[in-house]
Write an enzyme that holds these catalytic residues in place. Structure first.
Site, PDB file in Angstrom:
ATOM      1  CD  GLU A  44      -2.881  -1.136   2.343  1.00 25.62           C
ATOM      2  OE1 GLU A  44      -3.853  -1.893   2.274  1.00 25.62           O
ATOM      3  OE2 GLU A  44      -2.660  -0.417   3.342  1.00 25.62           O
ATOM      4  CG  ASN A  45       2.298   5.086  -1.892  1.00 27.28           C
ATOM      5  OD1 ASN A  45       1.893   6.233  -1.886  1.00 27.28           O
ATOM      6  ND2 ASN A  45       3.580   4.768  -1.972  1.00 27.28           N
ATOM      7  CB  SER A  46       0.588   7.991   1.823  1.00 29.05           C
ATOM      8  OG  SER A  46       1.262   7.509   2.953  1.00 29.05           O
ATOM      9  CB  SER A  47      -0.354   8.452  -3.347  1.00 33.24           C
ATOM     10  OG  SER A  47      -1.057   8.755  -4.527  1.00 33.24           O
ATOM     11  CD  GLU A  55      -3.994 -10.776  -6.637  1.00 30.19           C
ATOM     12  OE1 GLU A  55      -5.145 -11.161  -6.363  1.00 30.19           O
ATOM     13  OE2 GLU A  55      -3.503  -9.752  -6.126  1.00 30.19           O
TER      14      GLU A  55
END
Length: 135
Positions: A44-47, A55
Site C-alpha cells: 500500500e501507499n499513502s497515495s 498478484e
C-alpha cells in the site's frame, strides 16, 4: 490441484505484505512456464492509487526476470470467503496466461478456483501479430 509449494510461497509473501492503511494483507505466488516460482505481496501507499496488489507484484517480478507466462497462481488472504483478484489484477493475469489456474485460499482452508479466463470472461490482450513491438 493447488500446488503446495505455491501455497507455502504465497503464505510467506502474505507475511511480508505492507498494508498499514487497510490492514488487509494478501500474498500470491505463481509458477512460470519454465517452472520458476515468483511471489509477491500487496504494497500500500499513502497515495492510494499507487498501491500494488500481490498478484501484480508476482507478475511484475516474473516479467522482470524475463518470463512471459505462467500455469498456476495461488492468492492467499485471511478473508472468508477467500479474496479473489481485483478487476485490474484479472486483466493483468489475463495478459500473460488466460488458461492458467487460479486458486484463492485462506487460513481456514477455503478455496475458490478457476481459470484466469473464468475470472475475467471477456478479457483482451494483443496477440504477437498485433503487438507493434513484437514482444
Amino acid at each position: 490441484m493447488m500446488d503446495p509449494t505455491l501455497l507455502e510461497a504465497a503464505q510467506a509473501a502474505f507475511k511480508q505484505a505492507y498494508a498499514p492503511f487497510s490492514r488487509f494483507r494478501v500474498g500470491s505466488a505463481l509458477r512460470s512456464a519454465s517452472g520458476r516460482v515468483f511471489f509477491g505481496a500487496n504494497v500500500e501507499n499513502s497515495s492510494y492509487g499507487l498501491t500494488r496488489c500481490a498478484e501484480q507484484s508476482s507478475v511484475q517480478t516474473m516479467v522482470s526476470s524475463g518470463e512471459r507466462e505462467f500455469g498456476q497462481i495461488v492468492v492467499y488472504s485471511e478473508s472468508s470467503p477467500p479474496a479473489s483478484p481485483c478487476g485490474a489484477c484479472r486483466q493483468i493475469l489475463f495478459e500473460f496466461a488466460p488458461e492458467a489456474e487460479v486458486y484463492c485460499t485462506n487460513h481456514l482452508g477455503e478455496v475458490i478456483e478457476g481459470k484466469v479466463k473464468d475470472f475475467l470472461p471477456h478479457g483482451f490482450r494483443l496477440t504477437p501479430e498485433r503487438d507493434p513491438q513484437g514482444i
